[in-house]
Design a protein around this motif. Sequence first.
Motif, PDB file in Angstrom:
ATOM      1  N   ILE A  99      -3.028   0.587  -3.114  1.00  0.00           N
ATOM      2  CA  ILE A  99      -2.174   1.260  -4.097  1.00  0.00           C
ATOM      3  C   ILE A  99      -2.881   2.467  -4.690  1.00  0.00           C
ATOM      4  O   ILE A  99      -2.306   3.559  -4.807  1.00  0.00           O
ATOM      5  N   GLU A 100      -4.138   2.282  -5.046  1.00  0.00           N
ATOM      6  CA  GLU A 100      -4.889   3.364  -5.680  1.00  0.00           C
ATOM      7  C   GLU A 100      -5.065   4.547  -4.733  1.00  0.00           C
ATOM      8  O   GLU A 100      -4.958   5.713  -5.138  1.00  0.00           O
ATOM      9  N   ASN A 101      -5.310   4.260  -3.464  1.00  0.00           N
ATOM     10  CA  ASN A 101      -5.494   5.334  -2.488  1.00  0.00           C
ATOM     11  C   ASN A 101      -4.199   6.125  -2.284  1.00  0.00           C
ATOM     12  O   ASN A 101      -4.214   7.365  -2.248  1.00  0.00           O
ATOM     13  N   LEU A 102      -3.065   5.420  -2.171  1.00  0.00           N
ATOM     14  CA  LEU A 102      -1.783   6.109  -2.000  1.00  0.00           C
ATOM     15  C   LEU A 102      -1.404   6.893  -3.251  1.00  0.00           C
ATOM     16  O   LEU A 102      -0.831   7.984  -3.163  1.00  0.00           O
ATOM     17  N   PHE A 130       3.817   2.998  -8.303  1.00  0.00           N
ATOM     18  CA  PHE A 130       4.062   1.619  -7.881  1.00  0.00           C
ATOM     19  C   PHE A 130       4.504   0.778  -9.077  1.00  0.00           C
ATOM     20  O   PHE A 130       3.940   0.888 -10.165  1.00  0.00           O
ATOM     21  N   GLU A 131       5.504  -0.063  -8.831  1.00  0.00           N
ATOM     22  CA  GLU A 131       5.971  -0.994  -9.862  1.00  0.00           C
ATOM     23  C   GLU A 131       6.285  -2.338  -9.218  1.00  0.00           C
ATOM     24  O   GLU A 131       6.761  -2.393  -8.081  1.00  0.00           O
ATOM     25  N   PHE A 132       6.018  -3.411  -9.981  1.00  0.00           N
ATOM     26  CA  PHE A 132       6.372  -4.750  -9.522  1.00  0.00           C
ATOM     27  C   PHE A 132       7.620  -5.214 -10.266  1.00  0.00           C
ATOM     28  O   PHE A 132       7.713  -5.069 -11.486  1.00  0.00           O
ATOM     29  N   HIS A 133       8.570  -5.766  -9.524  1.00  0.00           N
ATOM     30  CA  HIS A 133       9.837  -6.230 -10.085  1.00  0.00           C
ATOM     31  C   HIS A 133      10.059  -7.697  -9.707  1.00  0.00           C
ATOM     32  O   HIS A 133       9.299  -8.276  -8.938  1.00  0.00           O
ATOM     33  N   ASP A 134      11.131  -8.266 -10.260  1.00  0.00           N
ATOM     34  CA  ASP A 134      11.526  -9.651  -9.952  1.00  0.00           C
ATOM     35  C   ASP A 134      10.370 -10.622 -10.170  1.00  0.00           C
ATOM     36  O   ASP A 134      10.036 -11.436  -9.298  1.00  0.00           O
ATOM     37  N   GLY A 135       9.757 -10.520 -11.343  1.00  0.00           N
ATOM     38  CA  GLY A 135       8.664 -11.431 -11.662  1.00  0.00           C
ATOM     39  C   GLY A 135       7.441 -11.239 -10.786  1.00  0.00           C
ATOM     40  O   GLY A 135       6.699 -12.189 -10.529  1.00  0.00           O
ATOM     41  N   MET A 175       7.525 -10.353  -7.649  1.00  0.00           N
ATOM     42  CA  MET A 175       7.798 -10.737  -6.267  1.00  0.00           C
ATOM     43  C   MET A 175       8.443  -9.626  -5.446  1.00  0.00           C
ATOM     44  O   MET A 175       8.945  -9.866  -4.356  1.00  0.00           O
ATOM     45  N   LYS A 176       8.448  -8.413  -5.957  1.00  0.00           N
ATOM     46  CA  LYS A 176       8.893  -7.251  -5.177  1.00  0.00           C
ATOM     47  C   LYS A 176       8.129  -6.033  -5.666  1.00  0.00           C
ATOM     48  O   LYS A 176       8.018  -5.810  -6.871  1.00  0.00           O
ATOM     49  N   MET A 177       7.595  -5.263  -4.729  1.00  0.00           N
ATOM     50  CA  MET A 177       6.878  -4.044  -5.094  1.00  0.00           C
ATOM     51  C   MET A 177       7.695  -2.839  -4.648  1.00  0.00           C
ATOM     52  O   MET A 177       8.108  -2.748  -3.497  1.00  0.00           O
ATOM     53  N   LYS A 178       7.917  -1.924  -5.575  1.00  0.00           N
ATOM     54  CA  LYS A 178       8.639  -0.694  -5.271  1.00  0.00           C
ATOM     55  C   LYS A 178       7.643   0.461  -5.252  1.00  0.00           C
ATOM     56  O   LYS A 178       6.838   0.613  -6.171  1.00  0.00           O
ATOM     57  N   VAL A 179       7.730   1.253  -4.196  1.00  0.00           N
ATOM     58  CA  VAL A 179       6.887   2.442  -4.062  1.00  0.00           C
ATOM     59  C   VAL A 179       7.772   3.651  -4.326  1.00  0.00           C
ATOM     60  O   VAL A 179       8.686   3.941  -3.552  1.00  0.00           O
ATOM     61  N   PHE A 180       7.521   4.356  -5.428  1.00  0.00           N
ATOM     62  CA  PHE A 180       8.324   5.516  -5.808  1.00  0.00           C
ATOM     63  C   PHE A 180       7.640   6.805  -5.353  1.00  0.00           C
ATOM     64  O   PHE A 180       6.410   6.890  -5.311  1.00  0.00           O
ATOM     65  N   TYR A 181       8.465   7.810  -5.081  1.00  0.00           N
ATOM     66  CA  TYR A 181       7.929   9.060  -4.539  1.00  0.00           C
ATOM     67  C   TYR A 181       7.022   9.784  -5.534  1.00  0.00           C
ATOM     68  O   TYR A 181       6.023  10.381  -5.156  1.00  0.00           O
ATOM     69  N   SER A 236      12.600   5.408  -3.302  1.00  0.00           N
ATOM     70  CA  SER A 236      11.597   4.349  -3.152  1.00  0.00           C
ATOM     71  C   SER A 236      11.761   3.573  -1.853  1.00  0.00           C
ATOM     72  O   SER A 236      12.791   3.646  -1.182  1.00  0.00           O
ATOM     73  N   ILE A 237      10.712   2.828  -1.521  1.00  0.00           N
ATOM     74  CA  ILE A 237      10.788   1.790  -0.504  1.00  0.00           C
ATOM     75  C   ILE A 237      10.429   0.474  -1.185  1.00  0.00           C
ATOM     76  O   ILE A 237       9.703   0.457  -2.185  1.00  0.00           O
ATOM     77  N   ASP A 238      10.968  -0.631  -0.663  1.00  0.00           N
ATOM     78  CA  ASP A 238      10.755  -1.948  -1.269  1.00  0.00           C
ATOM     79  C   ASP A 238       9.924  -2.821  -0.339  1.00  0.00           C
ATOM     80  O   ASP A 238      10.172  -2.872   0.869  1.00  0.00           O
ATOM     81  N   ILE A 239       8.959  -3.522  -0.927  1.00  0.00           N
ATOM     82  CA  ILE A 239       8.095  -4.416  -0.154  1.00  0.00           C
ATOM     83  C   ILE A 239       8.201  -5.822  -0.738  1.00  0.00           C
ATOM     84  O   ILE A 239       8.057  -6.014  -1.948  1.00  0.00           O
ATOM     85  N   TRP A 240       8.459  -6.801   0.147  1.00  0.00           N
ATOM     86  CA  TRP A 240       8.636  -8.191  -0.263  1.00  0.00           C
ATOM     87  C   TRP A 240       7.532  -9.051   0.343  1.00  0.00           C
ATOM     88  O   TRP A 240       7.199  -8.888   1.516  1.00  0.00           O
ATOM     89  N   PRO A 241       6.962  -9.990  -0.410  1.00  0.00           N
ATOM     90  CA  PRO A 241       5.954 -10.893   0.159  1.00  0.00           C
ATOM     91  C   PRO A 241       6.616 -12.067   0.886  1.00  0.00           C
ATOM     92  O   PRO A 241       7.452 -12.767   0.319  1.00  0.00           O
ATOM     93  N   PHE A 242       6.264 -12.276   2.142  1.00  0.00           N
ATOM     94  CA  PHE A 242       6.835 -13.408   2.870  1.00  0.00           C
ATOM     95  C   PHE A 242       5.801 -14.518   3.005  1.00  0.00           C
ATOM     96  O   PHE A 242       4.593 -14.291   2.951  1.00  0.00           O
TER      97      PHE A 242
END
Length: 360
Positions: free
Chosen positions: A203-206, A214-219, A221-227, A234-240
């Motif tokens: 995260i720090e490098n990007l 970067f923001e974490f949502h849904d407790g 359990m979802k990371m949003k990457v904002f321009y 944004s793009i959304d990243i989910w942990p599986f």
Amino acid sequence: MKTRILLLSFIISIFYFTHNLWTAVELEERRAKKRAQIEEGRRSETPPLMNETMRALIEINRNCTEHFYDTPEWTLQIFQEKDDKCAEKRKILFKENLVKTLIRGRDYENLGCRNDTPKCAEKAHYNQYNKVRVNTPPCCRAKIIEMFKHTTKALSRDNITHFLQFGALIGYYRNQHVVPYDSDIDLYMDKDYWIQSHLSPIIENLRKTYGYRFEFHDGGMKMKVFYSHSNNNSIDIWPFEVVFDKQQRPFVKIPHGAAVSQPMANIFPLRAVQFEGIWTFVPRKPKEVLDLQYGEGYWEKELDCKYFNTDGHCIPQSLNRMRADVADDHVIAYLLGFLLLFLILMILLFVLIIKCVPNK
């Protein structure tokens, strides 16, 4: 005396259950209407354009050879500016904020999506006047693809398992491109790396290199990457994670109510592919994953964006109708349950009355 009491009880019971039944019907009808408004999708047709705009648009593409306006892609291409008779007519396009990309000869100007501009408010929709689907502005799609490129490279560099999902996977399966009316890219990422010590350096490098936010949502359990701090594309990243059912069969699951748990055989081993010319990963069986997630036949064809859900994503009209049918089925099942209960009670009361009436 006992017979009269039983008859009175029977009448009161009829009134009571009739009242409850009527209340239940009204309640379920209200719920069905609310579901229809919130869950089933709403018409997303553009409002009728002003007469001035309509007249200008008619002349812009039909009578002006100095330029071409591509409605679905929000793009105005000017071929000739000297002795340009249509310059005044084009002003309506800028006044109504209908141009996101301006091309003059070999010069390309981005009018819609930069670091200092907010997220594109204009979503994909259906233009009634031109009878065409208007896509997500191309400048916004370009920024989302740019973020995806740097994010997937960073995750791959650290050997973090991740892959395309949802609309991005649909785009890959169709033509290896982002769906033109989509507004984000979704990634699944291994939950084992969903901890601060693994994510923080990435995260720090990007953030330092590209200015992403970067923001974490849904407790968490979802990371949003904002321009950027101003631009919320944004793009959304989910942990599986891998879970097991009662038969000890492995499934891939994320903490998202709309996501269907996928059999592990549909996902792994992952396939390295190119998406928008960028190397990334997709599930082993993309079609099976999408069929299970959306239903067979509901995702294969491009949509006209006349209908969309509460997240702003286009949905097929057939899916919209299917959900309405499901709501109707819920109402019917509710009513049948009450009627059955009422019938059983009447039979019991009738039997009691017969037993209590003295034989002559």
